[in-house]
Design a protein around this motif. Structure first.
Motif, PDB file in Angstrom:
ATOM      1  N   CYS A   5       0.854  -1.177   0.000  1.00  0.00           N
ATOM      2  CA  CYS A   5       0.000   0.000   0.000  1.00  0.00           C
ATOM      3  C   CYS A   5       0.900   1.240   0.000  1.00  0.00           C
ATOM      4  N   CYS A   8       0.465   3.327   3.323  1.00  0.00           N
ATOM      5  CA  CYS A   8       1.097   2.721   4.498  1.00  0.00           C
ATOM      6  C   CYS A   8       2.610   2.870   4.445  1.00  0.00           C
ATOM      7  N   MET A  30      -4.556   1.620   8.420  1.00  0.00           N
ATOM      8  CA  MET A  30      -5.338   0.551   7.822  1.00  0.00           C
ATOM      9  C   MET A  30      -6.279  -0.083   8.832  1.00  0.00           C
ATOM     10  N   CYS A  58      -5.873  -1.981   0.280  1.00  0.00           N
ATOM     11  CA  CYS A  58      -5.616  -1.735   1.696  1.00  0.00           C
ATOM     12  C   CYS A  58      -6.705  -0.786   2.171  1.00  0.00           C
ATOM     13  N   HIS A  60      -8.276   1.801   4.542  1.00  0.00           N
ATOM     14  CA  HIS A  60      -7.891   2.772   5.567  1.00  0.00           C
ATOM     15  C   HIS A  60      -9.125   3.393   6.199  1.00  0.00           C
TER      16      HIS A  60
HETATM   17 ZN   LIG Z   1      -2.478   1.122   3.589  1.00  0.00          ZN
END
Ligand SMILES: [Zn+2]
Ligand SMILES: [Zn+2]
Length: 80
Positions: A5, A8, A30, A58, A60
């Motif tokens: 991601c 991230c 996340m 991912c 969030h």
């Molecule tokens: Zn992420």
């Protein structure tokens, strides 16, 4: 090949405005990180479900401090 991601990993910032008040929402990370609140058994179950269902995304959690509104956003993972 690995899916990561970009948010991230600090490669990108996802800016989201609150649909209610228009203020910038805060990225709380996340969603899998929040599963710790549940029992270990349940957390593991949900984590596997999340991973299996959206391998290339991912999810969030974005939160608005002003009106306490939260929203889940799926971030597309990129191949490294
Ligand atoms: Zn992420
Ligand atoms: Zn708001």
């Amino acid at each position: 090949m690995e899916y990561v991601c970009p948010v991230c990993n600090g490669m990108a910032t996802y800016l989201l405005r609150c649909p209610h008040c228009g203020k910038q929402m805060e990225d709380r990370g996340m969603v899998a990180d929040f599963l710790d609140e549940y029992s270990p058994y349940l957390a593991m179950d949900i984590t596997q479900l999340v991973d299996g269902a959206s391998y290339d995304q991912c999810v969030h959690l974005f939160y608005c401090e002003a009106c306490k509104h939260d929203k889940r956003i799926s971030i597309q993972r990129i191949r490294m």
